[in-house]
Design a protein around this motif. Structure first.
Motif, PDB file in Angstrom:
ATOM      1  N   GLU A  85      36.829  28.232  36.678  1.00  0.00           N
ATOM      2  CA  GLU A  85      36.828  29.391  35.787  1.00  0.00           C
ATOM      3  C   GLU A  85      35.431  29.981  35.665  1.00  0.00           C
ATOM      4  OE1 GLU A  85      39.819  29.156  32.296  1.00  0.00           O
ATOM      5  OE2 GLU A  85      39.083  27.113  32.596  1.00  0.00           O
ATOM      6  N   ARG A  86      34.423  29.118  35.717  1.00  0.00           N
ATOM      7  CA  ARG A  86      33.039  29.580  35.569  1.00  0.00           C
ATOM      8  C   ARG A  86      32.597  30.466  36.744  1.00  0.00           C
ATOM      9  NH1 ARG A  86      31.075  27.417  31.108  1.00  0.00           N
ATOM     10  NH2 ARG A  86      31.952  25.474  30.365  1.00  0.00           N
ATOM     11  N   LYS A  87      33.321  30.395  37.865  1.00  0.00           N
ATOM     12  CA  LYS A  87      32.992  31.253  39.014  1.00  0.00           C
ATOM     13  C   LYS A  87      33.479  32.679  38.792  1.00  0.00           C
ATOM     14  CE  LYS A  87      32.946  27.530  42.370  1.00  0.00           C
ATOM     15  NZ  LYS A  87      33.820  26.621  43.104  1.00  0.00           N
ATOM     16  N   HIS A  88      34.453  32.865  37.911  1.00  0.00           N
ATOM     17  CA  HIS A  88      35.057  34.182  37.694  1.00  0.00           C
ATOM     18  C   HIS A  88      34.770  34.768  36.318  1.00  0.00           C
ATOM     19  CE1 HIS A  88      37.389  33.977  41.403  1.00  0.00           C
ATOM     20  NE2 HIS A  88      37.640  32.711  41.096  1.00  0.00           N
ATOM     21  N   LEU A  89      34.462  33.914  35.349  1.00  0.00           N
ATOM     22  CA  LEU A  89      34.280  34.366  33.972  1.00  0.00           C
ATOM     23  C   LEU A  89      32.906  33.966  33.452  1.00  0.00           C
ATOM     24  CD1 LEU A  89      37.784  33.215  32.680  1.00  0.00           C
ATOM     25  CD2 LEU A  89      37.114  35.553  33.201  1.00  0.00           C
ATOM     26  N   SER A  90      32.338  34.814  32.599  1.00  0.00           N
ATOM     27  CA  SER A  90      31.020  34.542  32.014  1.00  0.00           C
ATOM     28  C   SER A  90      31.166  33.823  30.674  1.00  0.00           C
ATOM     29  CB  SER A  90      30.281  35.868  31.795  1.00  0.00           C
ATOM     30  OG  SER A  90      30.940  36.620  30.782  1.00  0.00           O
ATOM     31  N   GLU A  91      30.057  33.317  30.161  1.00  0.00           N
ATOM     32  CA  GLU A  91      30.084  32.689  28.834  1.00  0.00           C
ATOM     33  C   GLU A  91      30.556  33.692  27.790  1.00  0.00           C
ATOM     34  OE1 GLU A  91      29.795  29.499  27.933  1.00  0.00           O
ATOM     35  OE2 GLU A  91      29.627  29.081  30.073  1.00  0.00           O
ATOM     36  N   ASP A  92      30.182  34.959  27.967  1.00  0.00           N
ATOM     37  CA  ASP A  92      30.616  36.007  27.043  1.00  0.00           C
ATOM     38  C   ASP A  92      32.135  36.165  27.109  1.00  0.00           C
ATOM     39  OD1 ASP A  92      29.953  38.014  25.096  1.00  0.00           O
ATOM     40  OD2 ASP A  92      30.426  39.519  26.621  1.00  0.00           O
ATOM     41  N   ASP A  93      32.688  36.110  28.337  1.00  0.00           N
ATOM     42  CA  ASP A  93      34.155  36.168  28.490  1.00  0.00           C
ATOM     43  C   ASP A  93      34.811  35.021  27.728  1.00  0.00           C
ATOM     44  OD1 ASP A  93      34.182  38.415  30.206  1.00  0.00           O
ATOM     45  OD2 ASP A  93      33.993  37.163  31.997  1.00  0.00           O
ATOM     46  N   PHE A  94      34.293  33.798  27.921  1.00  0.00           N
ATOM     47  CA  PHE A  94      34.872  32.632  27.246  1.00  0.00           C
ATOM     48  C   PHE A  94      34.802  32.799  25.728  1.00  0.00           C
ATOM     49  CE2 PHE A  94      33.431  30.393  31.256  1.00  0.00           C
ATOM     50  CZ  PHE A  94      34.699  30.367  31.820  1.00  0.00           C
ATOM     51  N   ALA A  95      33.670  33.340  25.234  1.00  0.00           N
ATOM     52  CA  ALA A  95      33.491  33.534  23.796  1.00  0.00           C
ATOM     53  C   ALA A  95      34.535  34.509  23.240  1.00  0.00           C
ATOM     54  CB  ALA A  95      32.081  34.048  23.505  1.00  0.00           C
ATOM     55  N   GLN A  96      34.995  35.450  24.084  1.00  0.00           N
ATOM     56  CA  GLN A  96      36.008  36.425  23.666  1.00  0.00           C
ATOM     57  C   GLN A  96      37.426  35.896  23.864  1.00  0.00           C
ATOM     58  OE1 GLN A  96      35.284  40.538  25.089  1.00  0.00           O
ATOM     59  NE2 GLN A  96      33.288  39.765  25.747  1.00  0.00           N
ATOM     60  N   GLY A  97      37.560  34.683  24.407  1.00  0.00           N
ATOM     61  CA  GLY A  97      38.873  34.078  24.568  1.00  0.00           C
ATOM     62  C   GLY A  97      39.473  34.216  25.953  1.00  0.00           C
ATOM     63  N   TYR A  98      38.684  34.735  26.917  1.00  0.00           N
ATOM     64  CA  TYR A  98      39.216  34.878  28.276  1.00  0.00           C
ATOM     65  C   TYR A  98      39.291  33.530  28.974  1.00  0.00           C
ATOM     66  CZ  TYR A  98      39.039  39.926  28.019  1.00  0.00           C
ATOM     67  OH  TYR A  98      39.272  41.221  27.655  1.00  0.00           O
ATOM     68  N   ARG A  99      40.376  33.364  29.723  1.00  0.00           N
ATOM     69  CA  ARG A  99      40.584  32.159  30.551  1.00  0.00           C
ATOM     70  C   ARG A  99      41.306  32.584  31.816  1.00  0.00           C
ATOM     71  NH1 ARG A  99      40.430  27.008  27.962  1.00  0.00           N
ATOM     72  NH2 ARG A  99      40.558  26.302  30.133  1.00  0.00           N
ATOM     73  N   MET A 100      41.348  31.677  32.782  1.00  0.00           N
ATOM     74  CA  MET A 100      42.184  31.870  33.970  1.00  0.00           C
ATOM     75  C   MET A 100      43.454  31.067  33.730  1.00  0.00           C
ATOM     76  SD  MET A 100      39.313  31.805  36.955  1.00  0.00           S
ATOM     77  CE  MET A 100      40.505  31.409  38.215  1.00  0.00           C
ATOM     78  N   ALA A 101      44.592  31.752  33.734  1.00  0.00           N
ATOM     79  CA  ALA A 101      45.858  31.110  33.386  1.00  0.00           C
ATOM     80  C   ALA A 101      46.159  29.899  34.265  1.00  0.00           C
ATOM     81  CB  ALA A 101      47.000  32.119  33.465  1.00  0.00           C
ATOM     82  N   CYS A 102      45.777  29.964  35.553  1.00  0.00           N
ATOM     83  CA  CYS A 102      46.112  28.854  36.458  1.00  0.00           C
ATOM     84  C   CYS A 102      45.342  27.585  36.131  1.00  0.00           C
ATOM     85  CB  CYS A 102      45.865  29.257  37.914  1.00  0.00           C
ATOM     86  SG  CYS A 102      44.122  29.425  38.370  1.00  0.00           S
ATOM     87  N   GLN A 103      44.241  27.720  35.411  1.00  0.00           N
ATOM     88  CA  GLN A 103      43.386  26.577  35.092  1.00  0.00           C
ATOM     89  C   GLN A 103      43.544  26.111  33.652  1.00  0.00           C
ATOM     90  OE1 GLN A 103      41.232  25.104  37.560  1.00  0.00           O
ATOM     91  NE2 GLN A 103      42.661  26.379  38.716  1.00  0.00           N
TER      92      GLN A 103
END
Length: 100
Positions: free
Chosen positions: A69-87
């Motif tokens: 997930e860290r290859k596709h999403l930033s720490e800011d994304d994670f803070a906003q609740g973004y995730r990769m559904a497959c993971q």
């Protein structure tokens, strides 16, 4: 199992708030595919990033963030609740949105 945490509810907000029940520790993308939840995907293995979605409610009911997930999403994304559904594996109720 004592029954209290045997199942959880996934609400696919972007898909007309479609609600499905799932066993605890279910994979979000697999449940979306099985129940026609509608989360977009291409690979299902953490390579493409297509299944990026946001846990609008219940992010505390998701497992730890994976290296893929860290290859596709930033720490800011994670803070906003973004995730990769497959993971993402679920431990409780969530509401999920995508394509924002």
């Amino acid at each position: 199992m004592d029954g209290s945490d045997a199942t959880l509810t996934i609400t696919f907000v972007t898909n007309d708030n479609k609600q499905v029940t799932a066993p605890a520790d279910s994979n979000l993308l697999r449940m979306s595919i099985r129940e026609k939840g509608g989360i977009p995907f291409k690979c299902g293995g953490g390579l493409c990033g297509t299944c990026r979605c946001r846990i609008a409610e219940g992010v505390e009911n998701t497992d730890r963030i994976k290296p893929k997930e860290r290859k596709h999403l930033s720490e800011d994304d994670f803070a906003q609740g973004y995730r990769m559904a497959c993971q993402t594996f679920l431990t409780g109720d969530v509401k999920v949105v995508w394509g924002e």
